[in-house]
Design a protein around this motif. Structure first.
Motif, PDB file in Angstrom:
ATOM      1  N   PRO A 127     133.886  15.401  95.776  1.00 20.60           N
ATOM      2  CA  PRO A 127     133.771  15.538  94.227  1.00 20.60           C
ATOM      3  C   PRO A 127     133.895  14.787  92.993  1.00 20.60           C
ATOM      4  O   PRO A 127     133.054  14.601  92.968  1.00 20.60           O
ATOM      5  CB  PRO A 127     134.021  16.732  94.558  1.00 20.60           C
ATOM      6  N   GLN A 128     134.705  14.089  93.453  1.00 22.14           N
ATOM      7  CA  GLN A 128     134.915  13.077  92.434  1.00 22.14           C
ATOM      8  C   GLN A 128     134.040  11.947  92.373  1.00 22.14           C
ATOM      9  O   GLN A 128     134.060  11.256  91.451  1.00 22.14           O
ATOM     10  CB  GLN A 128     136.808  12.132  92.673  1.00 22.14           C
ATOM     11  N   PHE A 129     132.957  11.908  92.831  1.00 19.92           N
ATOM     12  CA  PHE A 129     132.115  10.668  93.157  1.00 19.92           C
ATOM     13  C   PHE A 129     130.935  10.580  92.858  1.00 19.92           C
ATOM     14  O   PHE A 129     130.127  10.558  92.111  1.00 19.92           O
ATOM     15  CB  PHE A 129     131.910   9.607  94.392  1.00 19.92           C
ATOM     16  N   LYS A 130     130.488  11.882  92.937  1.00 22.35           N
ATOM     17  CA  LYS A 130     129.410  12.829  93.007  1.00 22.35           C
ATOM     18  C   LYS A 130     128.829  12.457  91.638  1.00 22.35           C
ATOM     19  O   LYS A 130     127.436  12.406  91.414  1.00 22.35           O
ATOM     20  CB  LYS A 130     128.755  13.662  93.498  1.00 22.35           C
ATOM     21  N   SER A 131     129.733  13.106  90.351  1.00 19.00           N
ATOM     22  CA  SER A 131     129.238  12.405  89.453  1.00 19.00           C
ATOM     23  C   SER A 131     129.173  10.750  88.572  1.00 19.00           C
ATOM     24  O   SER A 131     128.552  11.052  87.263  1.00 19.00           O
ATOM     25  CB  SER A 131     130.127  13.478  87.956  1.00 19.00           C
ATOM     26  N   ILE A 132     128.982  10.240  89.470  1.00 17.93           N
ATOM     27  CA  ILE A 132     129.029   8.675  88.889  1.00 17.93           C
ATOM     28  C   ILE A 132     127.450   8.259  88.973  1.00 17.93           C
ATOM     29  O   ILE A 132     127.313   8.338  90.234  1.00 17.93           O
ATOM     30  CB  ILE A 132     130.234   7.370  89.737  1.00 17.93           C
ATOM     31  N   ARG A 133     127.358   7.969  87.501  1.00 21.36           N
ATOM     32  CA  ARG A 133     125.908   6.883  87.819  1.00 21.36           C
ATOM     33  C   ARG A 133     125.497   5.869  89.310  1.00 21.36           C
ATOM     34  O   ARG A 133     126.382   5.115  89.529  1.00 21.36           O
ATOM     35  CB  ARG A 133     125.617   6.254  86.742  1.00 21.36           C
TER      36      ARG A 133
END
Length: 188
Positions: A127-133
């Motif tokens: 989950p922590q990676f999915k919002s990264i451009r």
């Protein structure tokens, strides 16, 4: 890569600019960083990054991280480190595909073995990676690579590692053991 900020007139002059933003490249941690960003040193990078963080607003610092076949698993540990330890906000990190995902070159994502691709997808599907451009683009690309017959073990990375090791006096076998385990395996 923040290797030249101490006693640097360029760094000092940039700090005087009212609207100066910093785009910092970091593709991995420790000895892997030093291999990929040679001749940069990890400790010097972190020390200089901390100087930058205390000198300018956190919103003026962004990270650019290039996703390749040789850091496909470990890039995510670096992202975690930059988020949790360094304190970079996810919206200030941009991930890019090596060669823009077009294939070719020694670190080509198209040539990952299928079991390695699956490890990468599992690692990056947090989950922590999915919002990264750029995350979705990379995820889609690695997923699509599952339909391409891999040739990774037969070509470019090994000759490029040999070339870089000889030129730099480094040992890629100890730096990238998870990559080298595929060196003599036939493509699946």
């Amino acid at each position: 890569n923040l290797t030249q900020i101490n006693n640097s007139s360029i760094f000092q002059n940039l700090l005087k600019l009212k609207n100066c933003s910093w785009l910092v490249s970091v593709d991995d941690c420790a000895e892997r960083f030093e291999y990929l960003r040679y001749p940069a040193k990890w400790k010097e990078f972190i020390d200089n990054f901390n100087v930058l963080k205390t000198t300018v607003s956190a919103t003026q610092i962004a990270l650019n991280m290039v996703f390749t076949s040789i850091n496909a698993l470990t890039l995510w540990d670096t992202v975690d480190y930059m988020l949790d330890i360094i304190g970079i906000q996810p919206n200030l990190i941009t991930l890019a595909l090596y060669n823009n995902g077009q294939g070719g070159g020694p670190w080509n994502m198209n040539d990952l073995p299928i079991d390695y691709q699956n490890l990468v997808l599992e690692k990056m599907n947090q989950p922590q990676f999915k919002s990264i451009r750029g995350w979705q683009n990379i995820y889609n690309h690695v997923t699509a690579c599952a339909n391409i017959p891999p040739s990774w073990m037969t070509g470019h990375p090994w000759s490029e590692f040999d070339r870089l090791d000889g030129r730099r006096g480094l040992d890629s076998r100890t730096t990238f053991p998870e990559v080298y385990k595929y060196k003599d395996i036939e493509p699946n």
